[in-house]
Design a protein around this motif. Structure first.
Motif, PDB file in Angstrom:
ATOM      1  N   CYS A 121       0.876  -0.871  -0.365  1.00 43.16           N
ATOM      2  CA  CYS A 121       0.220   0.299   0.461  1.00 43.16           C
ATOM      3  C   CYS A 121       1.118   1.235   0.350  1.00 43.16           C
TER       4      CYS A 121
ATOM      5  N   GLY B 238      -2.697  -2.919  -2.530  1.00 45.15           N
ATOM      6  CA  GLY B 238      -4.198  -1.790  -2.280  1.00 45.15           C
ATOM      7  C   GLY B 238      -4.472  -0.933  -2.640  1.00 45.15           C
TER       8      GLY B 238
ATOM      9  N   TYR C 106     -10.054  -3.903   2.218  1.00 46.74           N
ATOM     10  CA  TYR C 106      -9.118  -2.996   2.658  1.00 46.74           C
ATOM     11  C   TYR C 106      -9.834  -1.915   3.780  1.00 46.74           C
TER      12      TYR C 106
ATOM     13  N   SER D 222      -2.143  -1.580   5.275  1.00 48.71           N
ATOM     14  CA  SER D 222      -2.318  -3.170   5.308  1.00 48.71           C
ATOM     15  C   SER D 222      -0.874  -3.665   6.248  1.00 48.71           C
TER      16      SER D 222
ATOM     17  N   ILE E 283      -6.204  -5.471  -4.557  1.00 45.59           N
ATOM     18  CA  ILE E 283      -7.539  -5.767  -3.210  1.00 45.59           C
ATOM     19  C   ILE E 283      -9.292  -4.878  -2.776  1.00 45.59           C
TER      20      ILE E 283
ATOM     21  N   LEU F   4      -3.800  -5.170   7.898  1.00 47.04           N
ATOM     22  CA  LEU F   4      -4.757  -6.640   7.680  1.00 47.04           C
ATOM     23  C   LEU F   4      -3.875  -7.775   7.640  1.00 47.04           C
TER      24      LEU F   4
END
Length: 108
Positions: free
Chosen positions: A13, A62, A91, A19, A86, A22
């Protein structure tokens, strides 16, 4: 059943902060299901270096870094690394389960 080789998935990202959160959710979901993957993140600015220097089986990008596809496309093709965007809603909600499903569908 034969043991699968662990897949390495890089998630990029813009800055790598979101990220990272995530990635934690994706890795937790994978570990709970005994799925042999290692997910990690990096800022988009160093993606080319990471792809060049590490074994990567797939790249998740991302939504705010969509422009990176054009910058990295030739390099990704040369290194034979598949990539997938994503989904914005996954996200934004840090939905590790949903992104894991995308990883499994795309790279496993």
């Amino acid at each position: 059943m034969t043991e699968q080789k662990e897949k390495r998935i890089l998630l990029i990202c813009t800055a790598g902060i979101t990220s990272g959160l995530l990635v934690k959710n994706i890795q937790t979901a994978a570990d709970e299901q005994d799925i042999p993957i290692r997910v990690y993140s990096a800022p988009a600015i160093i993606a080319e270096q990471a792809i060049q220097n590490q074994q990567i089986d797939g790249l998740m990008i991302g939504p705010q870094s969509e422009y990176e596809v054009n910058r990295l496309k030739d390099f990704l093709n040369y290194k034979a690394v598949s990539y997938k965007m994503i989904k914005k809603e996954d996200y934004e909600t840090l939905d590790g389960e949903a992104v894991l499903k995308e990883i499994l569908a795309s790279f496993m």
